[in-house]
Design a protein around this motif. Sequence first.
Motif, PDB file in Angstrom:
ATOM      1  N   PHE A  34       0.814  -1.210   0.000  1.00  0.00           N
ATOM      2  CA  PHE A  34       0.000   0.000   0.000  1.00  0.00           C
ATOM      3  C   PHE A  34       0.851   1.265   0.000  1.00  0.00           C
ATOM      4  N   ASP A  35       2.048   1.200   0.572  1.00  0.00           N
ATOM      5  CA  ASP A  35       2.941   2.356   0.530  1.00  0.00           C
ATOM      6  C   ASP A  35       3.267   2.752  -0.913  1.00  0.00           C
ATOM      7  N   GLN A  36       3.293   1.779  -1.811  1.00  0.00           N
ATOM      8  CA  GLN A  36       3.638   2.043  -3.205  1.00  0.00           C
ATOM      9  C   GLN A  36       2.428   2.092  -4.140  1.00  0.00           C
ATOM     10  N   ALA A  37       1.331   1.497  -3.737  1.00  0.00           N
ATOM     11  CA  ALA A  37       0.164   1.362  -4.624  1.00  0.00           C
ATOM     12  C   ALA A  37      -0.407   2.709  -5.054  1.00  0.00           C
ATOM     13  N   GLU A  38      -0.520   3.642  -4.127  1.00  0.00           N
ATOM     14  CA  GLU A  38      -1.101   4.935  -4.499  1.00  0.00           C
ATOM     15  C   GLU A  38      -0.207   5.657  -5.506  1.00  0.00           C
ATOM     16  N   TRP A  39       1.084   5.655  -5.272  1.00  0.00           N
ATOM     17  CA  TRP A  39       2.008   6.311  -6.204  1.00  0.00           C
ATOM     18  C   TRP A  39       1.896   5.681  -7.591  1.00  0.00           C
ATOM     19  N   ILE A  40       1.830   4.368  -7.637  1.00  0.00           N
ATOM     20  CA  ILE A  40       1.691   3.678  -8.923  1.00  0.00           C
ATOM     21  C   ILE A  40       0.392   4.102  -9.607  1.00  0.00           C
ATOM     22  N   ALA A  41      -0.710   4.106  -8.855  1.00  0.00           N
ATOM     23  CA  ALA A  41      -2.003   4.481  -9.433  1.00  0.00           C
ATOM     24  C   ALA A  41      -1.969   5.900  -9.989  1.00  0.00           C
ATOM     25  N   LEU A  42      -1.325   6.806  -9.277  1.00  0.00           N
ATOM     26  CA  LEU A  42      -1.298   8.218  -9.689  1.00  0.00           C
ATOM     27  C   LEU A  42      -0.342   8.503 -10.839  1.00  0.00           C
ATOM     28  N   THR A  43       0.628   7.622 -11.058  1.00  0.00           N
ATOM     29  CA  THR A  43       1.660   7.905 -12.066  1.00  0.00           C
ATOM     30  C   THR A  43       1.632   6.964 -13.271  1.00  0.00           C
ATOM     31  N   MET A  44       0.844   5.907 -13.231  1.00  0.00           N
ATOM     32  CA  MET A  44       0.815   4.998 -14.377  1.00  0.00           C
ATOM     33  C   MET A  44       0.104   5.688 -15.555  1.00  0.00           C
ATOM     34  N   PRO A  45       0.230   5.155 -16.759  1.00  0.00           N
ATOM     35  CA  PRO A  45      -0.404   5.775 -17.922  1.00  0.00           C
ATOM     36  C   PRO A  45      -1.917   5.954 -17.726  1.00  0.00           C
ATOM     37  N   GLN A  46      -2.429   7.024 -18.317  1.00  0.00           N
ATOM     38  CA  GLN A  46      -3.844   7.345 -18.145  1.00  0.00           C
ATOM     39  C   GLN A  46      -4.760   6.188 -18.548  1.00  0.00           C
ATOM     40  N   GLU A  47      -4.436   5.484 -19.594  1.00  0.00           N
ATOM     41  CA  GLU A  47      -5.254   4.354 -20.037  1.00  0.00           C
ATOM     42  C   GLU A  47      -5.419   3.327 -18.913  1.00  0.00           C
ATOM     43  N   GLU A  48      -4.352   3.076 -18.180  1.00  0.00           N
ATOM     44  CA  GLU A  48      -4.396   2.137 -17.063  1.00  0.00           C
ATOM     45  C   GLU A  48      -5.140   2.730 -15.869  1.00  0.00           C
ATOM     46  N   GLN A  49      -5.008   4.042 -15.664  1.00  0.00           N
ATOM     47  CA  GLN A  49      -5.755   4.696 -14.592  1.00  0.00           C
ATOM     48  C   GLN A  49      -7.262   4.554 -14.834  1.00  0.00           C
ATOM     49  N   LEU A  50      -7.677   4.783 -16.070  1.00  0.00           N
ATOM     50  CA  LEU A  50      -9.100   4.690 -16.393  1.00  0.00           C
ATOM     51  C   LEU A  50      -9.591   3.252 -16.260  1.00  0.00           C
ATOM     52  N   GLU A  51      -8.755   2.287 -16.625  1.00  0.00           N
ATOM     53  CA  GLU A  51      -9.114   0.883 -16.455  1.00  0.00           C
ATOM     54  C   GLU A  51      -9.329   0.562 -14.977  1.00  0.00           C
ATOM     55  N   LEU A  52      -8.473   1.095 -14.127  1.00  0.00           N
ATOM     56  CA  LEU A  52      -8.590   0.874 -12.691  1.00  0.00           C
ATOM     57  C   LEU A  52      -9.887   1.483 -12.161  1.00  0.00           C
ATOM     58  N   LEU A  53     -10.189   2.700 -12.555  1.00  0.00           N
ATOM     59  CA  LEU A  53     -11.425   3.350 -12.101  1.00  0.00           C
ATOM     60  C   LEU A  53     -12.655   2.628 -12.638  1.00  0.00           C
ATOM     61  N   ASP A  54     -12.619   2.272 -13.901  1.00  0.00           N
ATOM     62  CA  ASP A  54     -13.787   1.644 -14.524  1.00  0.00           C
ATOM     63  C   ASP A  54     -13.995   0.194 -14.092  1.00  0.00           C
ATOM     64  N   ALA A  55     -13.007  -0.389 -13.396  1.00  0.00           N
ATOM     65  CA  ALA A  55     -13.185  -1.744 -12.857  1.00  0.00           C
ATOM     66  C   ALA A  55     -14.193  -1.745 -11.714  1.00  0.00           C
ATOM     67  N   HIS A  56     -14.341  -0.602 -11.059  1.00  0.00           N
ATOM     68  CA  HIS A  56     -15.296  -0.488  -9.949  1.00  0.00           C
ATOM     69  C   HIS A  56     -16.702  -0.315 -10.494  1.00  0.00           C
ATOM     70  N   PRO A  57     -17.684  -0.893  -9.815  1.00  0.00           N
ATOM     71  CA  PRO A  57     -19.069  -0.728 -10.279  1.00  0.00           C
ATOM     72  C   PRO A  57     -19.569   0.684 -10.011  1.00  0.00           C
ATOM     73  N   ARG A  58     -20.556   1.080 -10.781  1.00  0.00           N
ATOM     74  CA  ARG A  58     -21.212   2.364 -10.547  1.00  0.00           C
ATOM     75  C   ARG A  58     -21.867   2.355  -9.172  1.00  0.00           C
ATOM     76  N   ILE A  59     -21.952   3.523  -8.554  1.00  0.00           N
ATOM     77  CA  ILE A  59     -22.764   3.658  -7.354  1.00  0.00           C
ATOM     78  C   ILE A  59     -24.206   3.453  -7.792  1.00  0.00           C
ATOM     79  N   GLY A  60     -24.891   2.526  -7.149  1.00  0.00           N
ATOM     80  CA  GLY A  60     -26.265   2.223  -7.531  1.00  0.00           C
ATOM     81  C   GLY A  60     -26.382   1.196  -8.640  1.00  0.00           C
ATOM     82  N   ALA A  61     -25.277   0.529  -8.986  1.00  0.00           N
ATOM     83  CA  ALA A  61     -25.325  -0.515 -10.014  1.00  0.00           C
ATOM     84  C   ALA A  61     -26.270  -1.627  -9.584  1.00  0.00           C
ATOM     85  N   ASP A  62     -26.739  -2.381 -10.557  1.00  0.00           N
ATOM     86  CA  ASP A  62     -27.599  -3.520 -10.275  1.00  0.00           C
ATOM     87  C   ASP A  62     -26.917  -4.392  -9.215  1.00  0.00           C
ATOM     88  N   PRO A  63     -27.568  -4.592  -8.075  1.00  0.00           N
ATOM     89  CA  PRO A  63     -26.912  -5.331  -6.983  1.00  0.00           C
ATOM     90  C   PRO A  63     -26.536  -6.759  -7.346  1.00  0.00           C
TER      91      PRO A  63
END
Length: 156
Positions: A34-63
Amino acid sequence: MAPTRDELETLFEGAPRFVDRLVELDAPTWVELFDQAEWIALTMPQEEQLELLDAHPRIGADPTAVSALSYQEQGYDRNKGTVELQHRLDRLNDEYEARHGFRFVVFVNGRSRAEIADVLEQRVGAGRTAEKMRALRDVIAIARSRLARIREEQQA
């Protein structure tokens, strides 16, 4: 004990390239990971950042379509919500994604979907870069919280 790929996939909703990066760290402990995970998330290529964000379900997604951890985090086990709230969340998610180009991710931290809808409404108008950085930091906060909850359940 070193984190495993399966554990990382659970904590980060899959996100294959981010999980690959974390596995490559070969961190011997969760603290070091976890000490390194945030730095990696913030500095990796944007395409990978968006993949990470889009892996999470929408708030209110079909349960029925969310992970067991997301189901609990979004409070489906405590409150099913209303039709009006669902319509509001769907509309706000659509607006947010159209404006920012990625899914709204927030550390729910016990807040109701109605409270999160208010947060989402505020974040729709935020600047894209700042919002992306906030969301990536929240992904890490979510994973930390998930790990803590899993450990508590294992000890119970």
